[in-house]
Design an enzyme around this catalytic site. Structure first.
Site, mmCIF file in Angstrom:
data_model
loop_
_atom_site.group_PDB
_atom_site.id
_atom_site.type_symbol
_atom_site.label_atom_id
_atom_site.label_comp_id
_atom_site.label_asym_id
_atom_site.label_seq_id
_atom_site.Cartn_x
_atom_site.Cartn_y
_atom_site.Cartn_z
ATOM 1 N N GLU A 21 0.791 -1.231 0.000
ATOM 2 C CA GLU A 21 0.000 0.000 0.000
ATOM 3 C C GLU A 21 0.820 1.277 0.000
ATOM 4 O OE1 GLU A 21 -2.509 -2.772 2.706
ATOM 5 O OE2 GLU A 21 -0.417 -2.449 2.250
ATOM 6 N N ASP A 108 -2.239 -5.305 3.337
ATOM 7 C CA ASP A 108 -2.516 -5.753 4.702
ATOM 8 C C ASP A 108 -3.465 -6.946 4.717
ATOM 9 O OD1 ASP A 108 -0.915 -3.753 5.692
ATOM 10 O OD2 ASP A 108 -2.557 -2.341 5.981
ATOM 11 N N TYR A 339 1.304 -5.672 13.106
ATOM 12 C CA TYR A 339 0.171 -4.967 12.499
ATOM 13 C C TYR A 339 -0.738 -4.389 13.581
ATOM 14 C CZ TYR A 339 -3.499 -3.948 9.139
ATOM 15 O OH TYR A 339 -4.415 -3.309 8.343
#
Length: 936
Positions: A21, A108, A339
Site C-alpha cells: 500500500e 494488509d 500490524y
C-alpha cells in the site's frame, strides 16, 4: 519503485512484482527480498465508489441509482471508478507487470487490505499467476516466510468489506439528504457515526437533567502512637462511617435528581451537624473495633489490541485516536511493531519467549511468571484474529535501543507497546489490603465509627514494568497506588488528633473522552476497532462534537440531528440494532448469510430480521421516503431545555446562522397575543452550562445592543453587542428609503439574493475591553480601523495597523507582521513600523507573511511548524514547503495537528498538479468468484 538487493527469496530466475500500500512499506520490504523481486506501492486504494456526481461516468448518469454508485436493481452491484489521482499509478503498475512472471499482492491482511488486493487484481488484469502474500510484521524472517508461502485471495474477506462499503453508502446517501433538508447543509449520517453521536448527546442530556445534592462528611486524623510508639505510620486518616448505627450518606446514595435513593437507610450531614460532630470528637479517645487483612493479587494486563492501544495512548500520552493510529502505522511500516489493526490479544510462541527473556534480563527471574501466559478473548465479531500489537521480531528491541531511530511520538508509543508486552509475561503483583473500623463517642453522646482502608504492595511484579492509567474524567485509583496503615490490633487505642468537616456536591456523569467512547462502542458491539479513529474524527469534522480539554462535547446541531433520527429513524440509531447488524454482516463474511438477500431486505424491505427491524418496516428506501414529508423542520430544530420561572418553555433553536434561545412572551403592542423573544448563544457555551439563570441574563441582553451614543461624523448610533463569536461594536444604519422612478435606490433584490446596500462598520473588542464598560470613544477607535500608519518610501506602499482574529498586526501590501500589543495599533509610528519591516521574516508569532489564521504543531514529515493561512481559494495548511487546501468538513478553528499533517502528506503523495483528467470510461468487471461489480 524499490528493488531487492539480497539473496533470492524464491527459486530460479522467476521475476515477481510485489505490490503493497505505501512507499515506506515498499522500501522496507524490498531490502529483505532478492533481486528477482520488484516492490512497488499502490498508495492505498486505487478505486472506489464515486465520491460525487462528477465522478459518475456519463453512460451511467441517467440511471436512477447513479447518485448512490450502487445498482440497487441488479443485486446491489457496485460501480467502481479508478480515482483520477491514481490513474498514473495504475499505468505504472501495468507497465511493471509486462516484465515479470508472477504478481504478489502484499497488502494488509485484514478486510480493507484484502479488498485493495482484489481491486488491484480487477484493475490490472494480470496475465501472469497471482498470489496473495500476507505478513503481520515487517521483519526479514516474516517477509521471507510470506514470500515462500503465499496463499490465494480470500474472497470471503473481500465480500465482507464490500458489503459494509455498500451498506454504509446506502445509509449515508439516503439519510444524509434528510439532514440537509431538515437541519442544515453539509451534515452527514452514518451507520456508526450517528450512533456514536447519540451516545455523546445522551450523556449531555443526563448532565443537563442532573440536579446536584449537597452533603457533608467528617475526616479524622488519628494518632496510633499514643498506644504504640513504634506504629508506622504513626498517623493516618479515616472517614466517618456511621453515627448511632446509621451510615453517613456519600455521593453514591443520591440519584440524578439529587434525591436519596434509600432515605431511611442513611444519615445526611449538613454543615452544622458535621461541624458539631467534628468539634465533639476533637481530642476524643477512640479504639479499634475490627481489623480485616486480606491478600492482594493483581494479574498483568493483556497485550494491546487496537481499541485498548487507542484508549491507553489517550489516557497516558494524551494522543487522539487518529494520532495514535498514524504513529502506529509508521512504526509498523518501518518494522518496529506488528500490524496495528487487530482485535486479538494473543501472542505467538516466539513473542512470548522474547517477552519472557527480556523481563528476565531486565528485572530478574523472580519477576517472570512461572509459565508462559496466553491471553485469549471471545470476540463475538472479531475479524481476522492476528497477534496482539507488540514489538516486531523474535528478539524485542528495547526503547533505549531505538531512541535515536524514532521521533518523539514514535518513541513514546513504542515504549508503551513494549512495556505492555513485556509486562504481560511477568509475575503477579502481590500485597495486602487492610480495613480498620475505629469506634468511640462524641462529647455530645453520639456513637461513631470511622473506616480506614489501606493497601501495601509487597512484591510489584509486572508493575515494575507497566501500570495502566485511569480515565481522568472517571476518577479512580491506579493499580500501583499505596495507602499504608499502621499494624493495629482490635481494642488498641487511637486519639483523634484533628478532625475536619468537608462539604461536597454530587457530580453529573462524566462526559466521554475518546478513550471512554471507544470503550463504550466496544462494549456495545458497535463498529470495529479499526474504524473507531475515523468515526471520532468524522463526528468532530462534521461539527457534531468538539473537544473541551479531553472531553467530547456535543453541539446543538448534534442534539437536533440525534432528535430527528430518534424520532423518525429510531432503529437506525438503536444500540442493540446496530450491534445486531454487525453480527449479520459477519454472518455474510462467514458464509452463513447471503449478501444480496440481506442487502435487498435492508434496502427494499422483507421478512428478514426481528420484529421492528428495518426490513420489516419496509426497508431503508421506504423508511426515508415515507418519513421525509412528515418531518417538521421547526420541531426538529427546537430543543426544549427547561421552563422559566413563569412556566414558559425555553427552547434552543438551531438556525441556519447558528443556535439561539427562544421563548414566547406577551406582546405589549398587541394585548392578548404573544411574540417570540430571542437571545444569542455563544459558540463556546456547552449545553449543560445553559441554566435558567443564564437564560434570563441572555434574554435581558437587548438584541439591539447597548447604545454607546452617536458618531458625530456620520450621525449613526453606535452600539455594543455580544455575538456568537464574542463582543463587538457596530453602527446602526438608517432604513433605506424607497427608490424614485429611476430605480437607483430601494431596488428590491432578485429572488434568492440579499438586498444590496452599504454594510455597517463593525469592530471586535480588544481583549482588554469589556462589553459593559466599553465607551463611545473606544468604539469609534475600533470602527476607524484599519489605521493608516504611513507610506513606505522605498516601496511606495501604504502601511496599516489592524486588529485580526488572532491579534494585532501591520500590513504592507501582502506582507504582514505581528504587533506585540493591541495598544500599538493606535500608537505605532511610521519609523517604528519601518524598523519592524527592516527585520528578517520570522515564523510563528513573529511571522513576516500574512498573519496566519491559526498556528499548529510541527509536521511529522518535514519537522517544520504548520500554520493555517487564508489563500486566494480559501484557507490552506502549509509547513513552508507544501501547501494543502482545507477540504469540505475541515474547520480553521477545530482542525487538529493530525488532520493538517494528513492533508500535507496527501498533497505530497499526489505530486505536482496535473491537468484535468479525461472523461472516465466504465466497463463491467469480470467475476472473480464473487458477485460482479461495475467499474470505470
Amino acid at each position: 519503485m524499490a528493488g531487492g538487493d539480497r539473496g533470492s527469496g524464491g527459486t530460479g530466475n522467476v521475476r515477481r512484482l510485489v505490490i503493497v500500500e505505501s512507499p515506506t512499506k515498499a522500501r522496507k520490504i524490498a531490502g529483505y527480498l532478492g533481486s528477482n523481486y520488484v516492490v512497488e506501492s499502490s498508495r492505498g486504494h486505487i478505486r472506489d465508489l464515486p465520491r460525487n456526481a462528477a465522478d459518475v461516468p456519463a453512460k451511467f448518469k441517467s440511471e436512477p441509482w447513479a447518485r448512490l454508485g450502487v445498482n440497487v436493481d441488479q443485486n446491489f452491484e457496485p460501480l467502481y471508478i479508478v480515482s483520477p489521482e491514481k490513474k498514473s499509478t495504475v499505468t505504472e503498475l501495468k507497465g511493471l507487470l509486462k516484465d515479470v512472471d508472477e504478481l504478489y499482492l502484499a497488502t494488509d491482511g485484514d478486510r480493507e487490505g484484502e479488498a485493495i488486493a482484489w481491486h488491484l487484481l480487477e484493475t490490472l488484469k494480470p496475465r501472469v499467476p497471482v498470489k496473495r502474500m500476507v505478513f503481520h510484521e515487517i521483519t526479514e524472517p516474516a517477509i521471507r516466510n510470506a514470500a515462500e508461502n503465499p496463499r490465494d485471495l480470500d474472497i470471503a474477506l473481500v465480500d465482507a468489506q464490500e458489503t459494509r462499503r455498500i451498506l454504509d453508502r446506502l445509509y449515508g446517501y439516503e439519510v444524509s439528504p434528510v439532514l440537509w433538508k431538515k437541519v442544515a447543509p453539509k451534515l452527514s449520517a452514518g451507520r456508526v457515526q450517528s450512533v456514536a453521536t447519540r451516545i455523546i448527546v445522551q450523556r449531555e442530556r443526563e448532565r443537563m437533567a442532573f440536579h446536584s445534592a449537597s452533603y457533608w462528611d467528617v475526616t479524622a486524623e488519628l494518632d496510633a502512637s499514643v498506644s504504640d510508639p513504634s506504629a508506622s505510620p504513626p498517623k493516618f486518616t479515616a472517614k466517618l462511617n456511621t453515627v448511632d448505627g446509621r451510615r453517613v450518606a456519600t455521593g453514591r446514595d443520591f440519584d440524578s435528581l439529587g434525591q436519596l435513593k434509600r432515605p431511611d437507610e442513611v444519615l445526611v450531614l449538613d454543615e452544622a451537624s458535621a461541624g458539631a460532630l467534628a468539634s465533639g470528637l476533637r481530642g476524643a479517645q477512640l479504639a479499634v473495633t475490627s481489623v480485616e487483612q486480606k491478600p492482594y493479587t493483581r494479574r498483568p494486563y493483556a497485550p494491546f489490541m487496537t481499541s485498548t492501544l487507542q484508549q491507553e495512548a489517550a489516557r497516558k500520552l494524551r494522543f487522539s485516536s487518529e494520532r495514535t493510529m498514524s504513529i502506529a502505522q509508521r512504526l509498523y511500516e518501518n518494522g518496529y511493531i506488528t500490524y496495528m489493526r487487530t482485535d486479538s490479544t494473543t501472542l505467538s510462541e516466539s513473542a512470548i519467549n522474547a517477552a519472557r527473556t527480556q523481563a528476565r534480563q531486565l528485572y530478574g527471574e523472580e519477576y517472570v511468571h512461572p509459565s508462559p501466559r496466553q491471553y485469549t478473548r471471545k470476540v463475538k465479531n472479531a475479524q481476522e484474529a492476528h497477534e496482539a500489537i507488540r514489538p516486531a521480531g523474535d528478539v524485542f528491541q528495547t526503547p533505549g535501543q531505538l531512541h535515536s531511530a524514532l521521533d518523539t511520538d514514535e518513541f513514546r508509543l513504542y515504549e508503551l507497546i513494549w512495556q505492555r508486552t513485556v509486562a504481560s509475561q511477568m509475575a503477579d503483583a502481590r500485597g495486602t489490603t487492610l480495613s480498620l473500623r475505629i469506634g468511640g463517642s462524641a462529647s455530645s453522646g453520639e456513637q461513631v465509627v470511622f473506616n480506614a482502608s489501606g493497601r501495601t504492595i509487597t512484591f510489584p511484579g509486572f508493575l515494575k514494568a507497566y501500570v495502566e492509567s485511569i480515565d481522568e474524567l472517571a476518577g479512580g485509583e491506579s493499580d500501583d497506588a499505596e495507602s499504608r496503615l499502621p499494624n493495629l490490633t482490635q481494642g488498641q487505642r487511637v486519639d483523634a488528633a484533628d478532625l475536619s468537616a468537608d462539604g461536597h456536591q454530587t457530580s453529573p456523569p462524566a462526559r466521554y473522552t475518546e478513550a471512554s467512547l471507544i470503550k463504550a462502542l466496544e462494549e456495545l458491539g458497535i463498529g470495529r476497532p479499526s474504524t473507531y479513529s475515523s468515526i471520532i474524527k468524522t463526528i468532530q469534522d462534521r461539527g457534531y462534537v468538539q473537544k473541551k480539554g479531553s472531553a467530547l462535547v456535543p453541539s446543538w446541531v448534534a442534539f437536533a440531528v440525534v432528535g430527528l433520527l430518534e424520532q423518525h429513524f429510531g432503529r437506525l440509531v438503536d444500540y442493540d440494532f446496530t450491534a445486531a447488524m454487525e453480527d449479520e454482516l459477519d454472518e455474510i463474511a462467514n458464509g452463513q448469510e447471503q449478501r444480496t438477500n440481506w442487502l435487498n431486505n435492508f434496502y427494499f424491505g422483507g421478512e428478514h430480521g426481528v420484529e421492528g427491524s428495518i426490513a420489516r418496516a419496509g426497508g431503508l428506501k421506504q423508511l426515508v421516503g415515507g418519513n421525509l414529508e412528515g418531518i417538521d423542520a421547526r420541531e426538529v430544530n427546537s430543543i426544549k431545555v427547561f421552563d422559566d420561572s413563569e412556566g414558559r418553555p425555553v427552547y434552543v433553536r438551531v438556525g441556519r446562522n447558528g443556535p439561539y434561545l427562544e421563548r414566547m412572551v406577551d406582546d405589549p403592542d398587541n394585548p392578548g397575543e404573544q411574540k417570540p423573544q430571542r437571545a444569542n448563544l455563544k459558540e463556546d457555551l456547552t449545553p449543560d452550562e445553559l441554566t435558567p439563570e443564564l437564560a434570563e441574563k441572555l434574554f435581558a441582553t437587548p438584541q439591539e445592543g447597548r447604545s454607546l451614543g452617536i458618531d458625530p461624523e456620520t450621525g449613526h448610533e453606535i452600539v455594543a453587542k455580544d455575538g456568537r463569536f464574542g463582543p463587538y461594536v457596530t453602527e446602526v444604519l438608517p432604513e433605506p428609503e424607497d427608490g424614485g422612478d429611476d430605480g437607483t435606490a430601494g431596488t428590491p433584490a432578485k429572488k434568492g439574493k440579499k438586498p444590496t446596500g452599504p454594510k455597517p462598520r463593525t469592530g471586535s473588542l480588544f481583549r482588554s475591553m469589556d462589553l459593559e464598560t466599553v465607551t463611545l470613544e473606544d468604539a469609534l477607535k475600533l470602527l476607524s480601523l484599519p489605521r493608516v500608519v504611513g507610506v513606505d518610501p522605498t516601496t511606495n506602499e501604504e502601511i496599516t495597523a489592524q486588529n485580526g482574529r488572532y491579534g494585532p498586526y501591520l500590513k504592507r501590501g501582502t506582507d504582514s507582521r505581528s504587533l506585540a500589543t493591541e495598544d500599538q495599533i493606535f500608537t505605532i509610528t511610521l519609523d517604528e513600523a519601518l524598523k519592524i519591516y527592516a527585520e528578517p521574516k520570522r515564523r510563528g508569532r513573529q511571522a513576516a507573511s500574512a498573519p496566519p489564521l491559526r498556528e499548529l504543531g510541527n509536521d511529522p514529515v518535514s519537522g517544520k511548524p504548520m500554520v493555517i493561512k487564508d489563500g486566494r481559494f480559501g484557507p490552506y495548511v502549509t509547513d513552508g514547503e507544501t501547501n494543502a487546501s482545507l477540504r469540505k468538513g475541515d474547520d480553521v478553528l477545530t482542525i487538529t495537528d493530525e488532520r493538517a499533517s494528513e492533508l500535507l502528506a496527501d498533497r505530497r503523495a499526489r505530486g505536482p498538479v496535473k491537468k484535468k483528467a479525461p472523461a472516465k470510461k466504465a466497463a463491467k468487471k469480470a467475476p472473480a468468484k464473487k458477485a460482479a461489480a461495475k467499474k470505470a
